[in-house]
Design an enzyme around this catalytic site. Structure first.
Site, PDB file in Angstrom:
ATOM      1  N   PHE A  93       0.820  -1.221   0.000  1.00  0.00           N
ATOM      2  CA  PHE A  93       0.000   0.000   0.000  1.00  0.00           C
ATOM      3  C   PHE A  93       0.853   1.271   0.000  1.00  0.00           C
ATOM      4  CE2 PHE A  93      -2.227  -3.195   2.610  1.00  0.00           C
ATOM      5  CZ  PHE A  93      -3.425  -3.294   1.932  1.00  0.00           C
ATOM      6  N   SER A 137      -5.054   1.710  -9.258  1.00  0.00           N
ATOM      7  CA  SER A 137      -6.161   2.674  -9.194  1.00  0.00           C
ATOM      8  C   SER A 137      -6.901   2.769 -10.517  1.00  0.00           C
ATOM      9  CB  SER A 137      -5.570   4.044  -8.854  1.00  0.00           C
ATOM     10  OG  SER A 137      -6.528   5.042  -9.032  1.00  0.00           O
ATOM     11  N   TYR A 161       0.330  11.233 -10.570  1.00  0.00           N
ATOM     12  CA  TYR A 161      -0.031  10.112  -9.690  1.00  0.00           C
ATOM     13  C   TYR A 161      -0.418   8.878 -10.516  1.00  0.00           C
ATOM     14  CZ  TYR A 161      -3.035   7.268  -6.694  1.00  0.00           C
ATOM     15  OH  TYR A 161      -3.611   6.223  -6.031  1.00  0.00           O
ATOM     16  N   LYS A 165       1.293   4.959 -11.038  1.00  0.00           N
ATOM     17  CA  LYS A 165       0.573   3.688 -10.826  1.00  0.00           C
ATOM     18  C   LYS A 165       0.694   2.793 -12.065  1.00  0.00           C
ATOM     19  CE  LYS A 165      -0.767   4.124  -6.714  1.00  0.00           C
ATOM     20  NZ  LYS A 165      -0.407   3.194  -5.663  1.00  0.00           N
TER      21      LYS A 165
HETATM   22  P1  NAD Z   1      -2.815   6.404   2.932  1.00  0.00           P
HETATM   23  O1  NAD Z   1      -2.000   7.627   2.704  1.00  0.00           O
HETATM   24  O2  NAD Z   1      -3.849   6.443   3.973  1.00  0.00           O
HETATM   25  O3  NAD Z   1      -1.852   5.155   3.239  1.00  0.00           O
HETATM   26  C1  NAD Z   1      -0.564   5.040   2.697  1.00  0.00           C
HETATM   27  C2  NAD Z   1       0.359   4.647   3.850  1.00  0.00           C
HETATM   28  O4  NAD Z   1       1.684   4.522   3.326  1.00  0.00           O
HETATM   29  C3  NAD Z   1       0.409   5.709   4.938  1.00  0.00           C
HETATM   30  O5  NAD Z   1       0.267   5.092   6.201  1.00  0.00           O
HETATM   31  C4  NAD Z   1       1.775   6.349   4.766  1.00  0.00           C
HETATM   32  O6  NAD Z   1       2.291   6.806   6.006  1.00  0.00           O
HETATM   33  C5  NAD Z   1       2.578   5.199   4.183  1.00  0.00           C
HETATM   34  N1  NAD Z   1       3.706   5.626   3.345  1.00  0.00           N
HETATM   35  C6  NAD Z   1       3.717   6.573   2.393  1.00  0.00           C
HETATM   36  N2  NAD Z   1       4.941   6.653   1.841  1.00  0.00           N
HETATM   37  C7  NAD Z   1       5.707   5.722   2.461  1.00  0.00           C
HETATM   38  C8  NAD Z   1       7.048   5.305   2.320  1.00  0.00           C
HETATM   39  N3  NAD Z   1       7.879   5.887   1.420  1.00  0.00           N
HETATM   40  N4  NAD Z   1       7.507   4.304   3.098  1.00  0.00           N
HETATM   41  C9  NAD Z   1       6.705   3.712   4.017  1.00  0.00           C
HETATM   42  N5  NAD Z   1       5.420   4.080   4.200  1.00  0.00           N
HETATM   43  C10 NAD Z   1       4.931   5.061   3.422  1.00  0.00           C
HETATM   44  O7  NAD Z   1      -3.441   5.998   1.529  1.00  0.00           O
HETATM   45  P2  NAD Z   1      -4.536   4.892   1.217  1.00  0.00           P
HETATM   46  O8  NAD Z   1      -5.770   5.589   0.815  1.00  0.00           O
HETATM   47  O9  NAD Z   1      -4.563   3.895   2.284  1.00  0.00           O
HETATM   48  O10 NAD Z   1      -3.892   4.267  -0.107  1.00  0.00           O
HETATM   49  C11 NAD Z   1      -3.095   3.103  -0.054  1.00  0.00           C
HETATM   50  C12 NAD Z   1      -2.612   2.798  -1.468  1.00  0.00           C
HETATM   51  O11 NAD Z   1      -3.755   2.658  -2.311  1.00  0.00           O
HETATM   52  C13 NAD Z   1      -1.751   3.893  -2.073  1.00  0.00           C
HETATM   53  O12 NAD Z   1      -0.728   3.297  -2.818  1.00  0.00           O
HETATM   54  C14 NAD Z   1      -2.719   4.619  -2.997  1.00  0.00           C
HETATM   55  O13 NAD Z   1      -2.065   5.213  -4.089  1.00  0.00           O
HETATM   56  C15 NAD Z   1      -3.630   3.500  -3.446  1.00  0.00           C
HETATM   57  N6  NAD Z   1      -4.972   3.949  -3.865  1.00  0.00           N
HETATM   58  C16 NAD Z   1      -5.737   4.687  -3.000  1.00  0.00           C
HETATM   59  C17 NAD Z   1      -7.002   5.137  -3.414  1.00  0.00           C
HETATM   60  C18 NAD Z   1      -7.870   5.955  -2.498  1.00  0.00           C
HETATM   61  O14 NAD Z   1      -8.814   6.579  -2.995  1.00  0.00           O
HETATM   62  N7  NAD Z   1      -7.617   5.982  -1.188  1.00  0.00           N
HETATM   63  C19 NAD Z   1      -7.478   4.831  -4.701  1.00  0.00           C
HETATM   64  C20 NAD Z   1      -6.681   4.065  -5.531  1.00  0.00           C
HETATM   65  C21 NAD Z   1      -5.414   3.632  -5.109  1.00  0.00           C
HETATM   66  N1  UFG Z   2     -16.491  16.355  -6.082  1.00  0.00           N
HETATM   67  C1  UFG Z   2     -17.259  17.487  -5.929  1.00  0.00           C
HETATM   68  N2  UFG Z   2     -16.915  18.342  -4.943  1.00  0.00           N
HETATM   69  C2  UFG Z   2     -15.856  18.147  -4.130  1.00  0.00           C
HETATM   70  C3  UFG Z   2     -15.075  16.976  -4.299  1.00  0.00           C
HETATM   71  C4  UFG Z   2     -15.427  16.101  -5.302  1.00  0.00           C
HETATM   72  O1  UFG Z   2     -18.222  17.723  -6.658  1.00  0.00           O
HETATM   73  O2  UFG Z   2     -15.589  19.002  -3.274  1.00  0.00           O
HETATM   74  C5  UFG Z   2     -16.870  15.387  -7.133  1.00  0.00           C
HETATM   75  C6  UFG Z   2     -15.787  15.233  -8.188  1.00  0.00           C
HETATM   76  O3  UFG Z   2     -15.948  16.214  -9.187  1.00  0.00           O
HETATM   77  C7  UFG Z   2     -16.054  13.808  -8.667  1.00  0.00           C
HETATM   78  C8  UFG Z   2     -16.635  13.096  -7.448  1.00  0.00           C
HETATM   79  O4  UFG Z   2     -17.029  14.125  -6.543  1.00  0.00           O
HETATM   80  O5  UFG Z   2     -17.042  13.857  -9.633  1.00  0.00           O
HETATM   81  C9  UFG Z   2     -15.604  12.213  -6.767  1.00  0.00           C
HETATM   82  O6  UFG Z   2     -14.429  12.968  -6.573  1.00  0.00           O
HETATM   83  P1  UFG Z   2     -13.208  12.483  -5.685  1.00  0.00           P
HETATM   84  O7  UFG Z   2     -12.199  13.582  -5.704  1.00  0.00           O
HETATM   85  O8  UFG Z   2     -13.700  12.008  -4.380  1.00  0.00           O
HETATM   86  O9  UFG Z   2     -12.688  11.202  -6.443  1.00  0.00           O
HETATM   87  P2  UFG Z   2     -12.182  11.024  -7.945  1.00  0.00           P
HETATM   88  O10 UFG Z   2     -13.135  10.108  -8.617  1.00  0.00           O
HETATM   89  O11 UFG Z   2     -11.895  12.301  -8.588  1.00  0.00           O
HETATM   90  O12 UFG Z   2     -10.755  10.326  -7.734  1.00  0.00           O
HETATM   91  C10 UFG Z   2     -10.557   9.339  -6.748  1.00  0.00           C
HETATM   92  C11 UFG Z   2      -9.174   9.521  -6.130  1.00  0.00           C
HETATM   93  C12 UFG Z   2      -8.104   9.158  -7.093  1.00  0.00           C
HETATM   94  C13 UFG Z   2      -8.353   7.780  -7.592  1.00  0.00           C
HETATM   95  C14 UFG Z   2      -9.708   7.725  -8.236  1.00  0.00           C
HETATM   96  C15 UFG Z   2      -9.993   6.344  -8.730  1.00  0.00           C
HETATM   97  O13 UFG Z   2      -8.988  10.868  -5.743  1.00  0.00           O
HETATM   98  O14 UFG Z   2      -6.861   9.165  -6.443  1.00  0.00           O
HETATM   99  O15 UFG Z   2     -10.703   8.085  -7.285  1.00  0.00           O
HETATM  100  O16 UFG Z   2      -9.658   5.419  -7.780  1.00  0.00           O
HETATM  101  F1  UFG Z   2      -7.404   7.452  -8.471  1.00  0.00           F
END
Ligand code: NAD
Ligand code: UFG
Length: 351
Positions: A93, A137, A161, A165
């Site tokens: 993660f 993602s 970003y 990925k």
């Molecule tokens: P998060 O930031 O809550 O968790 C990431 C964790 O990794 C954190 O605890 C952070 O402290 C740790 N971390 C960051 N850089 C590090 C490093 N260099 N070494 C060790 N630890 C490190 O994010 P999340 O939402 O839990 O996301 C987890 C993974 O899923 C990420 O790779 C993110 O890109 C991916 N992802 C998240 C979403 C989302 O919407 N949350 C969507 C798609 C993909």
């Molecule tokens: N939105 C609003 N107002 C806000 C925030 C968001 O209208 O203040 C809308 C956005 O325009 C979008 C929807 O809510 O239509 C969802 O937006 P998010 O920013 O919550 O999520 P996204 O779909 O843009 O992107 C998210 C994560 C990305 C990830 C992607 C797919 O931010 O990192 O989902 O996993 F890659």
């Protein structure tokens, strides 16, 4: 039961996944730099498990460190070996995830996400641990209006970003296809993970710059923000606002547990799997549901479309159903209830 390394295991998705893996009986080493999480989460994970009648005290080990630090990361693999506890698989993660920050600081994003992953893969290879679940993602797909996204849909990330990925997915494919060793690799392409464990004890660390929909909803519900900006009401969707596939974090965590079982049973495998519910909700539908189930006021106003948004991003999740025997069970109502149970306590922190 297996011995697992979870990088970034104290973050939002990592903490919920570790919770479910520990509940199933696995043993975990969490490596986390705490750049976006806190050590307190470790106690909370134990608390939730105790509440469920499960003791995990001797099955969870935490190592604070950065995955870019090769000496540190090597010591984690080495220590496991010395203790006769070979790491069998990695759930990866650790990484940075903010689209906006990635555009402002591309070098840092490439360094953490890609260099960190290369370090990890090098050590996994050296220590004969060649099974990995990677946090990918839906952001890597080229937006397609109105159709469900399949794993073989066109890929075209539009920000740094997303580029990191996709680059990691390509790297993982090279490792699987070429080279002399066998790898089992599952890329889980998450759609929009939201909500929190229903205990309300663990959840997402909403930092001050979070501009995703749920952190903003929580901010408005907590009256830290007067009104929610809705980006665009002229999209070609059911009500003019963007549609997304929101998935409850516990469903997502369970998908990891299934993916882990899958790689543990395979010597050579490469899977890309969409992890979503297959159902799309518009921004207005989410606001309505959140208000309704949490009995709170969410004032909103329309702003122009946000740069980089797409009207409709919803998963075809049939491959995950087939390969993992998994499907999302929790409703939008549960996502809104659980997000607020966690978020309502955040009034004094940044949110
Ligand atoms: P998060 O930031 O809550 O968790 C990431 C964790 O990794 C954190 O605890 C952070 O402290 C740790 N971390 C960051 N850089 C590090 C490093 N260099 N070494 C060790 N630890 C490190 O994010 P999340 O939402 O839990 O996301 C987890 C993974 O899923 C990420 O790779 C993110 O890109 C991916 N992802 C998240 C979403 C989302 O919407 N949350 C969507 C798609 C993909
Ligand atoms: N939105 C609003 N107002 C806000 C925030 C968001 O209208 O203040 C809308 C956005 O325009 C979008 C929807 O809510 O239509 C969802 O937006 P998010 O920013 O919550 O999520 P996204 O779909 O843009 O992107 C998210 C994560 C990305 C990830 C992607 C797919 O931010 O990192 O989902 O996993 F890659």
């Amino acid at each position: 039961m297996a011995y697992i390394l979870a990088t970034g295991g104290l973050g939002f998705i990592g903490s919920h996944t570790c919770l479910e893996l520990l509940a199933l009986g696995h043993e975990i080493i969490i490596v986390d730099s705490l750049i976006n999480s806190s050590k307190e989460t470790l106690n909370k994970i134990n608390e939730v498990l105790e509440f469920r009648g499960i003791s995990a005290i001797n099955r969870i080990l935490f190592k604070k460190g950065d995955i870019r630090d090769l000496v540190f990361l090597k010591s984690v693999f080495q220590e496991a070996l010395v203790n006769n506890k070979k790491i069998e698989a990695v759930v990866h993660f650790a990484g940075l995830k903010s689209v906006s920050d990635s555009i402002l600081a591309p070098i840092n994003y490439w360094d953490v996400n890609l260099s960190g992953t290369i370090n990890l893969l090098n050590l996994m290879d050296k220590y004969n641990c060649r099974k990995i679940i990677f946090s990918s993602s839906a952001t890597i797909y080229k937006p397609i209006n109105s159709k469900l996204i399949k794993e073989n849909s066109d890929l075209n990330p539009i920000n740094t970003y997303g580029n990191t990925k996709l680059a990691i997915e390509k790297l993982l494919y090279d490792i699987y296809k070429n080279g002399s060793t066998k790898w089992a690799i599952v890329n889980l392409r998450y759609f929009n993970p939201v909500g929190a464990d229903r205990s309300g004890l663990i959840g997402e660390n909403y930092n001050i710059n979070s501009n995703n929909l749920f952190p903003i909803l929580i901010k408005v519900a907590n009256r830290k923000l007067d009104s929610l900006p809705v980006f665009g009401n002229d999209w070609p969707t059911k009500d003019g606002t963007c549609v997304r596939d929101y998935i409850h974090i516990t469903d997502l965590a369970i998908a990891h547990a299934k993916a882990l079982n899958n790689v543990l049973q395979k010597n050579k495998e490469f899977l890309n799997l969409n992890i979503g519910t297959g159902r799309g909700f518009s921004v207005l539908e989410v606001i309505k549901k959140f208000k309704e189930v949490n009995d709170c006021d969410i004032p909103f106003h329309f702003l122009p479309r946000r740069n980089g948004d797409a009207p409709f991003v919803v998963a075809d999740n049939s491959l995950a159903n087939t390969f993992l025997k998994w499907e999302a069970k929790k409703s939008l109502k549960e996502m809104c209830l659980d997000a607020w149970r966690w978020g309502r306590h955040k009034t004094k922190s940044s949110i």
